[in-house]
Design a protein around this motif. Sequence first.
Motif, short mmCIF file in Angstrom:
data_model
loop_
_atom_site.label_atom_id
_atom_site.label_comp_id
_atom_site.label_asym_id
_atom_site.label_seq_id
_atom_site.Cartn_x
_atom_site.Cartn_y
_atom_site.Cartn_z
N CYS A 49 2.42 1.83 3.14
CA CYS A 49 3.52 0.99 2.68
C CYS A 49 3.80 -0.16 3.65
CB CYS A 49 4.70 1.94 2.56
SG CYS A 49 6.23 1.22 2.22
N SER A 76 10.57 1.61 7.00
CA SER A 76 10.41 1.61 5.55
C SER A 76 11.53 2.42 4.91
CB SER A 76 9.00 2.15 5.26
OG SER A 76 8.86 2.59 3.96
N CYS A 119 4.27 -0.78 -2.29
CA CYS A 119 3.00 -0.08 -2.05
C CYS A 119 2.24 -0.09 -3.37
CB CYS A 119 3.26 1.33 -1.53
SG CYS A 119 4.15 2.37 -2.68
N THR A 168 7.54 1.23 -11.04
CA THR A 168 6.13 0.92 -11.23
C THR A 168 5.94 -0.33 -12.09
OG1 THR A 168 6.01 2.30 -13.19
CG2 THR A 168 5.58 3.38 -11.11
N ASN A 180 13.53 12.04 4.18
CA ASN A 180 12.18 11.49 4.36
C ASN A 180 12.33 10.21 5.18
OD1 ASN A 180 9.91 9.85 4.00
ND2 ASN A 180 9.61 10.41 1.85
C1 LIG Z 1 7.72 11.60 -12.40
C2 LIG Z 1 6.83 10.89 -11.46
C3 LIG Z 1 7.58 10.00 -10.54
C4 LIG Z 1 6.72 8.92 -9.92
C5 LIG Z 1 7.59 8.04 -9.08
C6 LIG Z 1 6.93 6.75 -8.74
C7 LIG Z 1 7.74 5.96 -7.76
C8 LIG Z 1 6.89 5.47 -6.63
C9 LIG Z 1 7.72 4.86 -5.53
C10 LIG Z 1 7.01 4.93 -4.22
C11 LIG Z 1 7.89 4.43 -3.11
C12 LIG Z 1 7.31 4.69 -1.79
C13 LIG Z 1 8.22 4.29 -0.66
C14 LIG Z 1 7.49 4.42 0.64
C15 LIG Z 1 7.71 5.39 1.50
C16 LIG Z 1 6.90 5.54 2.73
O1 LIG Z 1 7.67 5.24 3.86
C17 LIG Z 1 6.41 6.97 2.85
C18 LIG Z 1 5.42 7.09 3.98
O2 LIG Z 1 4.19 6.63 3.60
N1 LIG Z 1 5.77 7.38 1.63
C19 LIG Z 1 6.25 8.35 0.87
C20 LIG Z 1 5.52 8.63 -0.41
O3 LIG Z 1 7.23 8.99 1.16
#
Ligand SMILES: CCCCCCCCCCCCC/C=C/[C@@H](O)[C@H](CO)NC(C)=O
Length: 579
Positions: A244, A287, A407, A446, A533
């Motif tokens: 990210c 982040s 991301c 998304t 998190n």
């Molecule tokens: C029902 C399915 C739900 C899918 C949800 C999709 C939403 C995706 C959003 C992603 C956001 C990621 C934010 C980033 C966080 C990072 O700091 C962390 C470390 O890599 N990543 C995560 C996945 O916690």
Amino acid sequence: MELLDMDIDPVRLESSLWVGKKRYRAALTGWHLNWTELDKKNRDKKTVSVPVSEVIGVEEGRVQVLPQMSVAEDTDREFTVFYVKRSSSGSPYGLLWRLGRTQFCCPSRDLRDQWMTQLRIALKTHSPSRPHRLLVFINPFGGKKQGRQIYHSLVAPLFELAGISSHVVVTERANQARDHILKKDLTGFDGVVCVGGDGIFSELLHGVIGRTQQEAGLSEHDPSITLQSCDLHIGIIPAGSTDCVCFATVGVNDPVTSALHIIIGDSQPLDVCSVHHCSSLVRYSVSLVGYGFYGDVLAESERHRWMGPLRYDYSGAMVYLSNRSYAGVIQYLPADSQLSSPRDNTRCLSGCSVCSKGTERLFPHSPGARSLYSSHFSQFSSDTEGEWVSVEGRFRAVSLTCMSSSCPRSPLGLSPSAHLADGTGDLIIVRDTHPLGFLTFLHRHTSTQDQFDLPFVDVHRVKAVRFSLPTGEEEDRDEERERVNDGGMTEEGKRPSRSGSHKHLVERGEERGQKDFLCGLCCSKAPTVSVWNCDGEILPHTEISCRQEEARSGGNILANEGAITRVNNRYNSNIKLFF
Ligand SMILES: CCCCCCCCCCCCC/C=C/[C@@H](O)[C@H](CO)NC(C)=O
Ligand SMILES: Nc1ncnc2c1ncn2[C@@H]1O[C@H](COP(=O)(O)OP(=O)(O)OP(=O)(O)O)[C@@H](O)[C@H]1O
Ligand SMILES: [Ca+2]
């Protein structure tokens, strides 16, 4: 004789050269290398222009670098120039960079030597911020476990071509990179680079900030001090699962693009958020600091690491199906709404005026100044901090993000208009709602639809946030105490330990895993407390306070390279993130 001492005009050279079978007029002016194709009547046709700052290297002969270095023989009138070439593909937020290569043929060897000399002088003169020596940490287990291969096949040859010497450490345990930066001699290194994901980046971040404070004799836990700026830059070669930080700064996750940015010395500062529990620093974040959905997804995903990057999709679906919400009290300190808003539809790009104004306002004498952080307590002291706002209720998700946190899964990110280096974060509060509503919210991450335009979602631009459990939740407080005793600290009792929190995470994941999900899915008793998190790490505390530290112009705490965008091909080139 030193090249720079030579008594020749370092900025001008013009001659007729050949590229393949075509004749060109090549010119090196101070800032650009241009070559213009000439027709049979010496009329100009197409011109290619490369800024000297984007020249990666110059080699004698006909040379190729990727996939491996090779030099053709009998080429004493030829030289090869390597430079940054923007590809037409990438994402809407950043183009892929590739290694451009042009082989020139001169009428004589003398002229070839003159070109080589002049180009190298120009490179030294016009690229003062390029790194010469880098300390590289490879996490062999990040993402799809391709870190070593990515570095050795795609990145190392480029560093070598650019004359960068690198010392490579392949990590054997979590926190090795952080500890190395904290304890080992780093003399002579211009920067540290990680090959991996957000987790190993976070190790470098904690190492660099911690080391700098140690050397300055400052305690990171002491909230009354201004943290010292960091001289070491941090670079990221993306080889993780989410990547990210790389995506949000560069616009694409691509090792070659990132390596090229590092080589040419692009830099970009980032806001850093410090997370405290009581009066101890727990972690820094750049982040996401997220409770509820994002905490649960991370806890669940750690149990499925073997799935690689897919673990997040699987866990996201499982957590969504468990349909949880959590009680809590959120307090936040709003940022100045006159300056910017999370819903103003801006995108933090090159020369971002919001980041520049923020820097100017906070650090009126910033150019060249050394301190990276603002005196946060002058901002948060009672006379200047403004009014705290309190919200109590049940929440699906509480997220604080210093940057967009875009991301590949969410190309616009958790907060598309967040700024990389404005000294604020965006607080996204998703109140409890019906499952279809929450699915709509998640789905909008998304797509390009406004994820804040939903009746159960609020977003605020903030300088600080506190989270606590509601009064009377004794059961939860017991659990909170258990977490505090359980997780995250080293023998010093102060510095947060990533391995500790991993252990905590895995144990908790196993312990809570089946029970909680069964509860969430089919029993009436769901867990009452989630986990936080923090940039992909589970925090060992539920009750935390977060505040923005601030990057300032000329500072350089983090460094990925600068970033590529549609505007001038850089994000925020006025401030420095990393290379
Ligand atoms: C029902 C399915 C739900 C899918 C949800 C999709 C939403 C995706 C959003 C992603 C956001 C990621 C934010 C980033 C966080 C990072 O700091 C962390 C470390 O890599 N990543 C995560 C996945 O916690
Ligand atoms: N040699 C190692 N063995 C085990 N864990 C390691 C090692 N080196 C680093 N780590 C830890 O592995 C964790 C995950 O690494 P990393 O972030 O590189 O990959 P990822 O989790 O797949 O990607 P992302 O964070 O982008 O989702 C980090 O917390 C890091 O501290
Ligand atoms: Ca910010």
